[in-house]
Structure formats: C-alpha cells, structure tokens
Design a protein around this motif. Structure first.
Motif, mmCIF file in Angstrom:
data_model
loop_
_atom_site.group_PDB
_atom_site.id
_atom_site.type_symbol
_atom_site.label_atom_id
_atom_site.label_comp_id
_atom_site.label_asym_id
_atom_site.label_seq_id
_atom_site.Cartn_x
_atom_site.Cartn_y
_atom_site.Cartn_z
ATOM 1 N N PHE A 88 0.842 -1.190 0.000
ATOM 2 C CA PHE A 88 0.000 0.000 0.000
ATOM 3 C C PHE A 88 0.881 1.245 0.000
ATOM 4 N N ILE A 89 0.420 2.278 -0.692
ATOM 5 C CA ILE A 89 1.151 3.538 -0.731
ATOM 6 C C ILE A 89 0.214 4.676 -0.336
ATOM 7 N N PRO A 90 0.761 5.755 0.247
ATOM 8 C CA PRO A 90 -0.088 6.898 0.598
ATOM 9 C C PRO A 90 -0.702 7.520 -0.651
ATOM 10 N N SER A 91 -1.940 7.972 -0.508
ATOM 11 C CA SER A 91 -2.630 8.673 -1.585
ATOM 12 C C SER A 91 -3.491 9.749 -0.938
ATOM 13 N N GLY A 92 -3.004 10.981 -0.943
ATOM 14 C CA GLY A 92 -3.706 12.037 -0.225
ATOM 15 C C GLY A 92 -3.645 11.772 1.264
ATOM 16 N N ASN A 93 -4.812 11.709 1.902
ATOM 17 C CA ASN A 93 -4.876 11.441 3.339
ATOM 18 C C ASN A 93 -5.146 9.976 3.656
ATOM 19 N N GLU A 96 -3.762 3.552 -0.929
ATOM 20 C CA GLU A 96 -4.295 2.713 -1.992
ATOM 21 C C GLU A 96 -3.353 1.532 -2.190
ATOM 22 N N GLU A 97 -3.930 0.410 -2.587
ATOM 23 C CA GLU A 97 -3.127 -0.790 -2.791
ATOM 24 C C GLU A 97 -2.564 -0.808 -4.207
ATOM 25 N N VAL A 98 -1.316 -1.225 -4.325
ATOM 26 C CA VAL A 98 -0.685 -1.373 -5.635
ATOM 27 C C VAL A 98 -1.035 -2.763 -6.162
ATOM 28 N N LEU A 99 -1.832 -2.813 -7.224
ATOM 29 C CA LEU A 99 -2.243 -4.094 -7.794
ATOM 30 C C LEU A 99 -1.349 -4.526 -8.943
ATOM 31 N N LEU A 100 -0.921 -3.556 -9.752
ATOM 32 C CA LEU A 100 -0.062 -3.851 -10.897
ATOM 33 C C LEU A 100 0.911 -2.703 -11.124
ATOM 34 N N SER A 101 2.095 -3.045 -11.601
ATOM 35 C CA SER A 101 3.033 -2.043 -12.091
ATOM 36 C C SER A 101 3.232 -2.351 -13.578
ATOM 37 N N LEU A 106 -1.813 -0.110 -11.814
ATOM 38 C CA LEU A 106 -3.194 -0.229 -11.344
ATOM 39 C C LEU A 106 -3.227 -0.181 -9.821
ATOM 40 N N TYR A 107 -4.167 0.599 -9.296
ATOM 41 C CA TYR A 107 -4.292 0.769 -7.850
ATOM 42 C C TYR A 107 -5.743 0.564 -7.421
ATOM 43 N N ALA A 108 -5.910 0.221 -6.143
ATOM 44 C CA ALA A 108 -7.256 0.046 -5.585
ATOM 45 C C ALA A 108 -7.364 0.832 -4.289
ATOM 46 N N SER A 109 -8.413 1.628 -4.168
ATOM 47 C CA SER A 109 -8.695 2.317 -2.904
ATOM 48 C C SER A 109 -9.978 1.729 -2.335
ATOM 49 N N TYR A 110 -9.942 1.431 -1.035
ATOM 50 C CA TYR A 110 -11.034 0.699 -0.398
ATOM 51 C C TYR A 110 -11.885 1.620 0.476
ATOM 52 N N HIS A 111 -13.184 1.470 0.333
ATOM 53 C CA HIS A 111 -14.142 2.311 1.048
ATOM 54 C C HIS A 111 -15.312 1.453 1.525
#
Length: 214
Positions: A88-93, A96-101, A106-111
């Motif tokens: 996972f890497i910071p994204s704003g506050n 998000e998870e790094v799914l692919l490079s 590709l990234y995923a943010s969970y809510h």
C-alpha cells in the motif's frame, strides 16, 4: 456524546434487550485480522507493526505497544507499507493498494458505506439511517475494532485507478474500462465473456494484464 461502548455497558447493566451487541463481520477492514506489516519510510527507516486498513475511516490502523488501536499519522513521510503479498502507498490522506506495475499501473482504494438498522417501525417494516459523520462514532476508537454492533450495515466498495501515459483514470466496474479503452471494446468484451471475469480485484487485474499485452 457518550460513546457506543458506554451505551452498551449501560444497557447490559440494566438487563435491557438490545441489538447493540458486538457482531463478527470485519467488513469495514481490508484484512480479517490485524497482521504484521512493514512500514518503509522515505528516509529508508523501517518499522514493523500489526496493521489493518479501515475502509470506513480510510486510515491505516496499527496496534500500539499497549494493545490500543490507533490510526497511523502522519503518512506523508511513508513510502510503502508491505504485507506478506500486498503493498500500500499513501494517496492524499489515505492509502491505496498497488495491484499492478508496468505498462498500466493499477491501484485500488477501499471504502465502505455504513448505516444503522433501526428497530421495527410498525407494519412489519424497519428503517436504516446512513452514517455520514464517521468520526462522531469513533470517539472511543470503536471503528478500529474488528467487530461492530450487529445492527450496523457495512457495504464495502472499491475504486480502481489506472495510469495511462501519466494520466490517472478512475473506475469501479469492467464496463467502465471500455470507456477508457474504447478502441479495445471488442477484445475486452470477448475476454470478459470467455474468462467470466467479475468486478473484483482478481477480475480487474486479469483484464488490465490482458489489455497490457495487446
């Protein structure tokens, strides 16, 4: 305002039947349990601690030396948080998870959406109330626990972000990927049908890997 946990204690002491008992869902977290993560800072410092990502508060929560659950702050000096097979890497506050490079990162943010189920309101019906201010319910750290009251309804959802030539595009479903790659509409639809892809991490990853290979 009294915390949810205080209300539970008062009701239990009065022997009043209530639906505010701790359930066993954990749907407001990415992982079913807190697990060891490795925090790598931009200055190369490394710290290992038990972590879990909270979809409701959108915070990375850690277990302190005293066993207390607390949000990880500040996060602007964090480079990456590694779990066994995920990062996972910071994204704003939030994170998000790094799914692919590679060609198309590709990234995923969970809510998640939270609502409280009310008691029966007559005529065999019931009502729910959406929770808009999560922080008002987290004064005692209740949202950092894996178990929420049973009458809490948790609706998780994921927002994906793909990078194309430095530009970030967001989507939630496979059909939205077609709008991002309209020239690949036929290939995307055929690949989805052939492989019976679902709108989850596995299906989205397979699709983006396929598009990257074209």
């Amino acid at each position: 305002m009294a915390s949810i946990s205080n209300k539970i204690i008062v009701l239990c002491c009065c022997f009043v039947s209530t639906t505010f008992v701790w359930g066993q869902n954990g749907k407001h977290f990415v992982f079913p349990e807190y697990q060891e993560g490795q925090i790598v800072y931009k200055n190369k410092k490394v710290n290992k601690v038990e972590l879990n990502y909270n979809k409701a508060t959108e915070e990375m929560v850690y277990t302190g030396s005293d066993g207390k659950k607390m949000a990880l702050h500040p996060i602007d000096q964090i480079d990456t948080i590694y779990f066994e097979k995920r990062s996972f890497i910071p994204s704003g506050n939030s994170f998000e998870e790094v799914l692919l490079s590679g060609k198309y990162p590709l990234y995923a943010s969970y809510h998640c959406r939270l609502s409280i189920g009310a008691q029966n309101i007559g005529y065999g019906s019931s009502s729910t109330t959406a929770i808009d201010n999560i922080s008002s319910l987290n004064t005692g750290g209740e949202m950092y626990q894996l178990k929420l009251p049973e009458n809490y309804k948790v609706e998780p959802y994921t927002i994906y972000t793909i990078e194309i030539n430095g530009k970030r595009e967001r989507f939630r479903r496979i059909k939205e990927v077609i709008k991002i790659f309209p020239e690949r509409k036929k290939e995307i639809m055929n690949f989805q049908k052939k492989n019976k892809l679902k709108n989850d991490n596995e299906g989205i990853i397979q699709l983006i890997q396929y598009i990257s290979s074209l």
